[in-house]
Design an enzyme around this catalytic site. Sequence first.
Site, PDB file in Angstrom:
ATOM      1  N   GLU A 140       0.839  -1.207   0.000  1.00  0.00           N
ATOM      2  CA  GLU A 140       0.000   0.000   0.000  1.00  0.00           C
ATOM      3  C   GLU A 140       0.872   1.255   0.000  1.00  0.00           C
ATOM      4  OE1 GLU A 140      -2.725   1.539  -0.101  1.00  0.00           O
ATOM      5  OE2 GLU A 140      -4.421   0.171   0.201  1.00  0.00           O
ATOM      6  N   ASN A 194      -9.812   5.084   2.904  1.00  0.00           N
ATOM      7  CA  ASN A 194      -8.794   4.806   1.897  1.00  0.00           C
ATOM      8  C   ASN A 194      -8.326   6.085   1.211  1.00  0.00           C
ATOM      9  OD1 ASN A 194      -7.325   2.443   1.175  1.00  0.00           O
ATOM     10  ND2 ASN A 194      -9.257   1.337   1.075  1.00  0.00           N
ATOM     11  N   ASP A 210      -9.772   1.987  -4.139  1.00  0.00           N
ATOM     12  CA  ASP A 210      -8.856   1.833  -3.007  1.00  0.00           C
ATOM     13  C   ASP A 210      -8.058   3.128  -2.861  1.00  0.00           C
ATOM     14  OD1 ASP A 210      -6.968   0.933  -1.111  1.00  0.00           O
ATOM     15  OD2 ASP A 210      -7.026  -1.098  -1.876  1.00  0.00           O
TER      16      ASP A 210
END
Length: 283
Positions: free
Chosen positions: A18, A146, A194
């Site tokens: 991420e 997110n 996301d």
Amino acid sequence: MTTTAYEVAVAAEATLGEGPTWDPATGRLLWIDILGSRVHTYDPSTGRRTTRTTDQHVGAVKPRANGGLVLSLRDGVALLDPDDTFRWLHHEPVAGRRANDAAVAPDGSLWAGTMRYDETTGGGTLSRVAGDGTATTLLTDVTVSNGTGWSPEGRHVYYIDTPTRRVDVFDYDGELPVNRRPFVSIEEGAGYPDGLTVDADGCVWVALWDGGAVRRYTPTGELDRVITLPTPRTTACAFGGADLTDLYVTTARVGLDAPHPTAGSLLVIPGAGQGVAQPAFAG
């Protein structure tokens, strides 16, 4: 336009890769493995990589204006000084909750998201943490906080609560988000929004979890580009490189029975567009 011109920048097996972030002061890309509790760096000019293990799950890492890093961790926001000294800036442990994605606002504050491990509906938040550690809750009733990013002129902020399947947009007054409304909705079957980044043209790039793609939307919400990738769990994207023209994309392996060889790697699309220099955390 649909393209597939990606390269593997860092071959890895991150459980939940991420948060790619370009650090212009060091010429490195920062990224994390949330569930692997690891902070990674990658220097595209030399290929040099580093990995640091954190004591708890890490939701985001960003560069600080005076050197070092700010970390959004399970139990709050912490600072890592250039000499590796660790200290909590805002310590707020909540049982069953962890950090998930964060972004630095134009004023240098950290907008840090949280979520429940079991993804309980409404169990997360979005908070603004200033350089002195003062925390202000911006949003409650969030499920999976997110992607967050600002338009180039700083008048709007985009935000994703993944299960809503939407990217929302707020007006931004220099400190707080107001006037929330939908910007785009992701159709059924295309995955879930996301992480995101905003380019120099004000277009919003969105990574699609279980969609195996990154999409670019114009400032009016029109879809104008799709980059398809070989692994379904694309998690976040950011521009990097000396001229901010290469789009880096993080990916995840978690929950995949037969992961593609690129799952968990850091991918890059060279020359994808023109990014905007991101502010460092003012703390």
